[in-house]
Design a protein around this motif. Structure first.
Motif, PDB file in Angstrom:
ATOM      1  N   ARG A 153       0.709  -1.280  -0.077  1.00 60.88           N
ATOM      2  CA  ARG A 153      -0.142  -0.030   0.036  1.00 60.88           C
ATOM      3  C   ARG A 153       0.787   1.090   0.054  1.00 60.88           C
ATOM      4  O   ARG A 153       0.465   2.322  -0.487  1.00 60.88           O
ATOM      5  N   SER A 154       2.034   1.339   0.644  1.00 52.29           N
ATOM      6  CA  SER A 154       3.053   2.430   0.675  1.00 52.29           C
ATOM      7  C   SER A 154       3.506   2.765  -0.633  1.00 52.29           C
ATOM      8  O   SER A 154       3.944   3.905  -0.898  1.00 52.29           O
ATOM      9  N   GLU A 155       4.076   1.374  -1.211  1.00 53.35           N
ATOM     10  CA  GLU A 155       5.042   1.598  -2.335  1.00 53.35           C
ATOM     11  C   GLU A 155       4.578   1.413  -3.683  1.00 53.35           C
ATOM     12  O   GLU A 155       5.037   1.782  -4.718  1.00 53.35           O
ATOM     13  N   THR A 156       3.041   1.065  -3.670  1.00 47.06           N
ATOM     14  CA  THR A 156       2.314   1.283  -4.822  1.00 47.06           C
ATOM     15  C   THR A 156       1.068   1.942  -4.965  1.00 47.06           C
ATOM     16  O   THR A 156       0.852   2.669  -3.928  1.00 47.06           O
ATOM     17  N   GLN A 157       0.519   2.394  -5.984  1.00 40.27           N
ATOM     18  CA  GLN A 157      -0.769   3.089  -5.822  1.00 40.27           C
ATOM     19  C   GLN A 157      -1.973   2.170  -5.726  1.00 40.27           C
ATOM     20  O   GLN A 157      -3.126   2.462  -6.354  1.00 40.27           O
ATOM     21  N   ARG A 160      -5.039   3.398  -4.029  1.00 40.68           N
ATOM     22  CA  ARG A 160      -5.347   4.833  -4.027  1.00 40.68           C
ATOM     23  C   ARG A 160      -6.389   5.009  -4.849  1.00 40.68           C
ATOM     24  O   ARG A 160      -6.926   4.150  -5.679  1.00 40.68           O
ATOM     25  N   ARG A 175     -15.372  15.704  -2.394  1.00 39.88           N
ATOM     26  CA  ARG A 175     -15.086  16.774  -3.393  1.00 39.88           C
ATOM     27  C   ARG A 175     -15.823  18.054  -3.240  1.00 39.88           C
ATOM     28  O   ARG A 175     -15.629  19.111  -3.600  1.00 39.88           O
ATOM     29  N   ARG A 178     -16.699  19.890   2.838  1.00 39.51           N
ATOM     30  CA  ARG A 178     -15.536  19.552   3.613  1.00 39.51           C
ATOM     31  C   ARG A 178     -15.714  18.908   4.669  1.00 39.51           C
ATOM     32  O   ARG A 178     -14.966  17.885   5.204  1.00 39.51           O
TER      33      ARG A 178
ATOM     34  N   ARG B  29       1.984  11.241  -7.748  1.00 44.52           N
ATOM     35  CA  ARG B  29       2.067   9.848  -7.178  1.00 44.52           C
ATOM     36  C   ARG B  29       2.083   9.964  -5.523  1.00 44.52           C
ATOM     37  O   ARG B  29       3.240   9.918  -4.896  1.00 44.52           O
ATOM     38  N   PRO B  30       1.146  10.131  -5.099  1.00 42.84           N
ATOM     39  CA  PRO B  30       1.045  10.266  -3.639  1.00 42.84           C
ATOM     40  C   PRO B  30       1.444   9.214  -2.907  1.00 42.84           C
ATOM     41  O   PRO B  30       1.131   8.145  -3.268  1.00 42.84           O
ATOM     42  N   SER B  31       2.442   9.244  -2.063  1.00 45.06           N
ATOM     43  CA  SER B  31       2.759   8.238  -0.981  1.00 45.06           C
ATOM     44  C   SER B  31       3.306   8.792   0.169  1.00 45.06           C
ATOM     45  O   SER B  31       3.728   9.888   0.471  1.00 45.06           O
ATOM     46  N   ALA B  32       3.299   7.706   1.229  1.00 42.52           N
ATOM     47  CA  ALA B  32       3.764   8.183   2.710  1.00 42.52           C
ATOM     48  C   ALA B  32       5.190   8.698   2.420  1.00 42.52           C
ATOM     49  O   ALA B  32       5.483   9.527   3.258  1.00 42.52           O
ATOM     50  N   ILE B  89      -5.178  20.385   7.295  1.00 40.56           N
ATOM     51  CA  ILE B  89      -6.184  19.709   6.714  1.00 40.56           C
ATOM     52  C   ILE B  89      -5.455  18.289   6.552  1.00 40.56           C
ATOM     53  O   ILE B  89      -6.167  17.312   6.178  1.00 40.56           O
ATOM     54  N   ARG B 169      -7.257  14.904  -6.820  1.00 39.74           N
ATOM     55  CA  ARG B 169      -5.956  15.236  -5.905  1.00 39.74           C
ATOM     56  C   ARG B 169      -6.410  16.746  -5.122  1.00 39.74           C
ATOM     57  O   ARG B 169      -6.167  16.852  -3.986  1.00 39.74           O
TER      58      ARG B 169
END
Lengths: 425, 271
Positions: A153-157, A160, A175, A178, B29-32, B89, B169
């Motif tokens: 989960r952290s190294e791929t999308q 997401r 979207r 808030r 490419r959002p990531s921790a 946020i 995003r």
């Protein structure tokens, strides 16, 4: 060598009705674990049961097989053993380990990359620990699987973006607004689609006031009682829509229930508060002309499907990367486990060789003290060289530790429970 | 100290550029790991930026003494305020835009050279406060315009059903509207303070206040538009989308004031 075995069924192999009929509740799992370890031929056991899969993870005792496991499960839930026999899959060794890692990473899920499965797996492991049915293998495999899941989960999308229609509804709401908890929700219709969308919205934090507008008031009241909402007749629909923040519509009406001509004048009063309308009905329940009214964001089923499809595709593009992480993790896990398991055998072999050496040197009374020192030095080097050559082969399984030790007349130090089962899975 | 300040003057835009690069990666490419890199690089850039101000000040040229200093201050204000909001946020998805602006501002500041100004030009306190107020007001307008533009992009995505990268995003319309509105209010407050102080400074110099100077006229026009927008939003006569457009227009006017009207002014050219 300790070997993981899996017996299970999932959305890949069984229809929803069957999966629902065999899904075990958390209160039933301890009984299943107890039966599997006491009479199911498993030395260790863990049961994962969700709406999409029911799986038994474990380590078989020598002589046990799948039939023993199935027999033990039958009394827990009628038809469970039979369903697993007819619609299930059986995995062992590396393929079982790979399956465990893939499941936790969300690669085997109905919605690829969904993350709830990691929590469900963690809870299943917790239940096995509480029941005392998790042993050395599961204590290594499950924490590692959860680690692999986090890494994927952290190294791929893979996890997401939005990948389901329900997720798209929540994504759209997120979207526009808030804070979903303050949003006033109005639904038009009280059927299964509306109920599902509402449940997803509620679980995503949309806890604001809910009004269910429906032709049949009793049905609206029933859904309202479940989801903490009030019911209203269809005649007041325009007024309720104008007062809402989020509207979810899904009825089987053949004409528009929300007409722009009726709602637009009522919306003039709300200047800076947007209105999100999710029209999930086919044919549509909301007049598409409302899209032109300022502050109104109207989306139909096609929009939601488009969002979900885009997310699904981008997740699928990440699958090869995630699979590569899983494959590496399986190889690494196997190597580490082999290392750990070979250690006692290597120790036993070293002790035996040192014993031979001591006996040989001490048995020769003709050796002078200086010759004894030299002999100790030379034989010490020989033992060292021999072990350096044998140890890697014992670790990678090229040389079976048990066979090698038997040559020297040494009994294998490993636990008999940890030996490979002979029976078929 | 001057050498050290000059070195920092060169390092600060580089640090902000590295931060912006990390934010670009995090946007696509959002990531921790990427988010952590953004946070660390931003902290480093802020530290260099503050050190630059300290070094320039110790060299006898306070920030308000030069146009370069004012630009660098705007860069720090824009990036700093956004980083604080970002922490609130909990997402770095829009940081790329304010940080890019910080890069442009610090690059411009480095090209103007803060240390070129003679030490004898150190302004009085009131003038310094006037410049500081202007810097903060223009930073507020800039942030209001950035958030306003992002609001318009997200609104466009929702209305025209363009569910692409920006839709995914960017945060919610309400959040972007709130950020834009708060930045606009801050800009209005600082602008009022700056104009008031400028008026006082102009009078204490013993000369007649140049009421007919184009810069004074234009600045007052910006202030008036800003106040009308703030009051309009407050009494709910202006919609969020109109307010967002207003913020973009206001910042364009402010930019025009700095880059074009400046040339016709007799009061105090910025550059």
């Amino acid at each position: 060598m300790m070997e993981l075995v899996i017996l299970g069924l999932s959305h890949h192999t069984a229809p929803l009705a069957l999966r629902e009929s065999v899904a075990l509740s958390p209160s039933e799992v301890p009984t299943a674990l107890d039966r599997l370890t006491s009479m199911g031929g498993l030395a260790e056991a863990c049961v994962l049961s969700t709406c999409n899969r029911t799986e038994v993870y474990g380590r078989l005792l020598p002589g046990a097989d799948a039939a023993t496991m199935l027999g033990a499960l039958e009394p827990v839930r009628a038809g469970l053993g039979d369903s697993l026999r007819r619609h299930g899959y059986r995995l062992r060794g590396d393929s079982a380990l790979g399956h465990l890692f893939r499941v936790v990473a969300g690669l085997d899920s109905l919605v690829v990359g969904e993350h709830q499965i990691a929590g469900q797996m963690s809870r299943a492991y917790g239940l096995a620990c509480s029941a005392g049915t998790a042993g050395p293998l599961l204590h290594k495999a499950f924490p590692r699987a959860l680690q692999v899941g986090r890494r994927v989960r952290s190294e791929t999308q893979l996890s997401r973006g939005i990948a389901s229609v329900a997720g798209a509804a929540v994504g759209l709401a997120g979207r526009v607004f808030r804070d979903l908890s303050t949003c006033r929700i109005v639904t038009i219709g009280a059927g299964a689609t509306v109920a599902t969308a509402l449940r997803v919205l509620r679980s995503s934090g949309a806890s604001g006031p809910l009004t269910i507008v429906n032709r049949t008031l009793a049905k609206a009241q029933a859904l309202g009682a479940e989801l903490d909402g009030s019911a209203a007749p269809l005649a007041d629909v325009a007024r309720h829509v104008a007062a809402a923040d989020i509207v979810v519509a899904a009825t089987d009406a053949q004409a528009h229930l929300v007409r722009a001509a009726e709602v637009a004048p009522l919306l003039r009063g709300r200047r800076d508060r947007p209105l999100l309308i999710l029209d999930l009905g086919v044919p549509r329940d909301v007049d598409p002309l409302l899209r032109d009214v300022r502050g109104v964001y109207l989306h139909d089923l096609d929009d939601l499907t488009a969002i979900a499809e885009r997310g699904r595709q981008s997740r699928l593009d990440e699958v090869p990367k995630a699979e590569a992480i899983v494959a590496t993790a399986v190889t690494e896990f196997r190597r580490r486990t082999a290392d750990l398991q070979a250690k006692p055998a290597i120790r036993a072999l070293l002790d035996e060789l040192l014993k031979f050496r001591r006996e040989a040197i001490e048995g020769d009374r003709d050796l002078s003290p200086s010759e004894r020192v030299a002999a100790e030095r030379v034989t010490g080097r020989m033992v060292d060289k021999l072990l350096r050559r044998l140890a890697p082969r014992m670790k990678d399984g090229t040389v079976a530790p048990r066979d090698l030790l038997s040559v020297f007349g040494v009994e294998s130090p490993s636990n008999p429970d940890e030996q490979s089962p002979e029976g078929d899975l | 100290m001057e050498t050290f300040a000059r070195a920092l003057q060169a390092i600060v835009p580089v640090a902000w550029t590295a931060t912006a690069a990390a934010y670009v990666v995090a946007f696509y490419r959002p990531s921790a790991v990427g988010e952590r890199a953004c946070a660390r690089l931003a902290a480093l850039a802020i530290a260099f930026h503050v050190a630059l101000f300290a070094a320039v000040g110790l060299a006898g040229r306070p920030m308000v003494a030069s146009a370069g200093g004012a630009l660098a201050s705007m860069g720090l204000a824009v990036a700093g305020v956004h980083l604080v909001l970002e922490r609130r946020i909990g997402t770095r998805s829009i940081g790329v835009f304010p940080i890019m602006i910080a890069v442009v501002l610090t690059l411009a500041a480095a090209s103007v050279d803060m240390l070129r100004w003679p030490t004898t030009d150190v302004p009085q306190w009131s003038t310094g406060l006037h410049v500081l107020g202007a810097v903060l007001a223009y930073s507020g307008l800039l942030l209001a315009a950035v958030y306003g533009a992002l609001f318009l992009v997200q609104r466009d995505a929702l209305r025209k059903r363009r569910f692409g990268l920006f839709f995914e995003r960017l945060p919610s319309l309400e959040l972007l509207d709130q950020f834009s509105w708060h930045s606009l209010v801050a800009a209005a407050v600082f602008l009022t303070f700056t104009i008031g102080l400028g008026h006082r400074v102009g009078r204490t110099d013993g000369l007649e206040f140049p009421y007919h100077d184009p810069k004074v006229w234009f600045t007052n026009l910006i202030w008036l538009t800003c106040v009308v927008l703030v009051v309009g939003r407050r009494v709910r006569r202006v919609r969020p989308a109109t307010s967002a457009w207003g913020c973009v227009v206001l910042f364009t006017l402010a930019l025009g004031n700095m880059l074009i009207v400046d040339h016709f002014s007799q009061v105090h050219p910025t550059f």
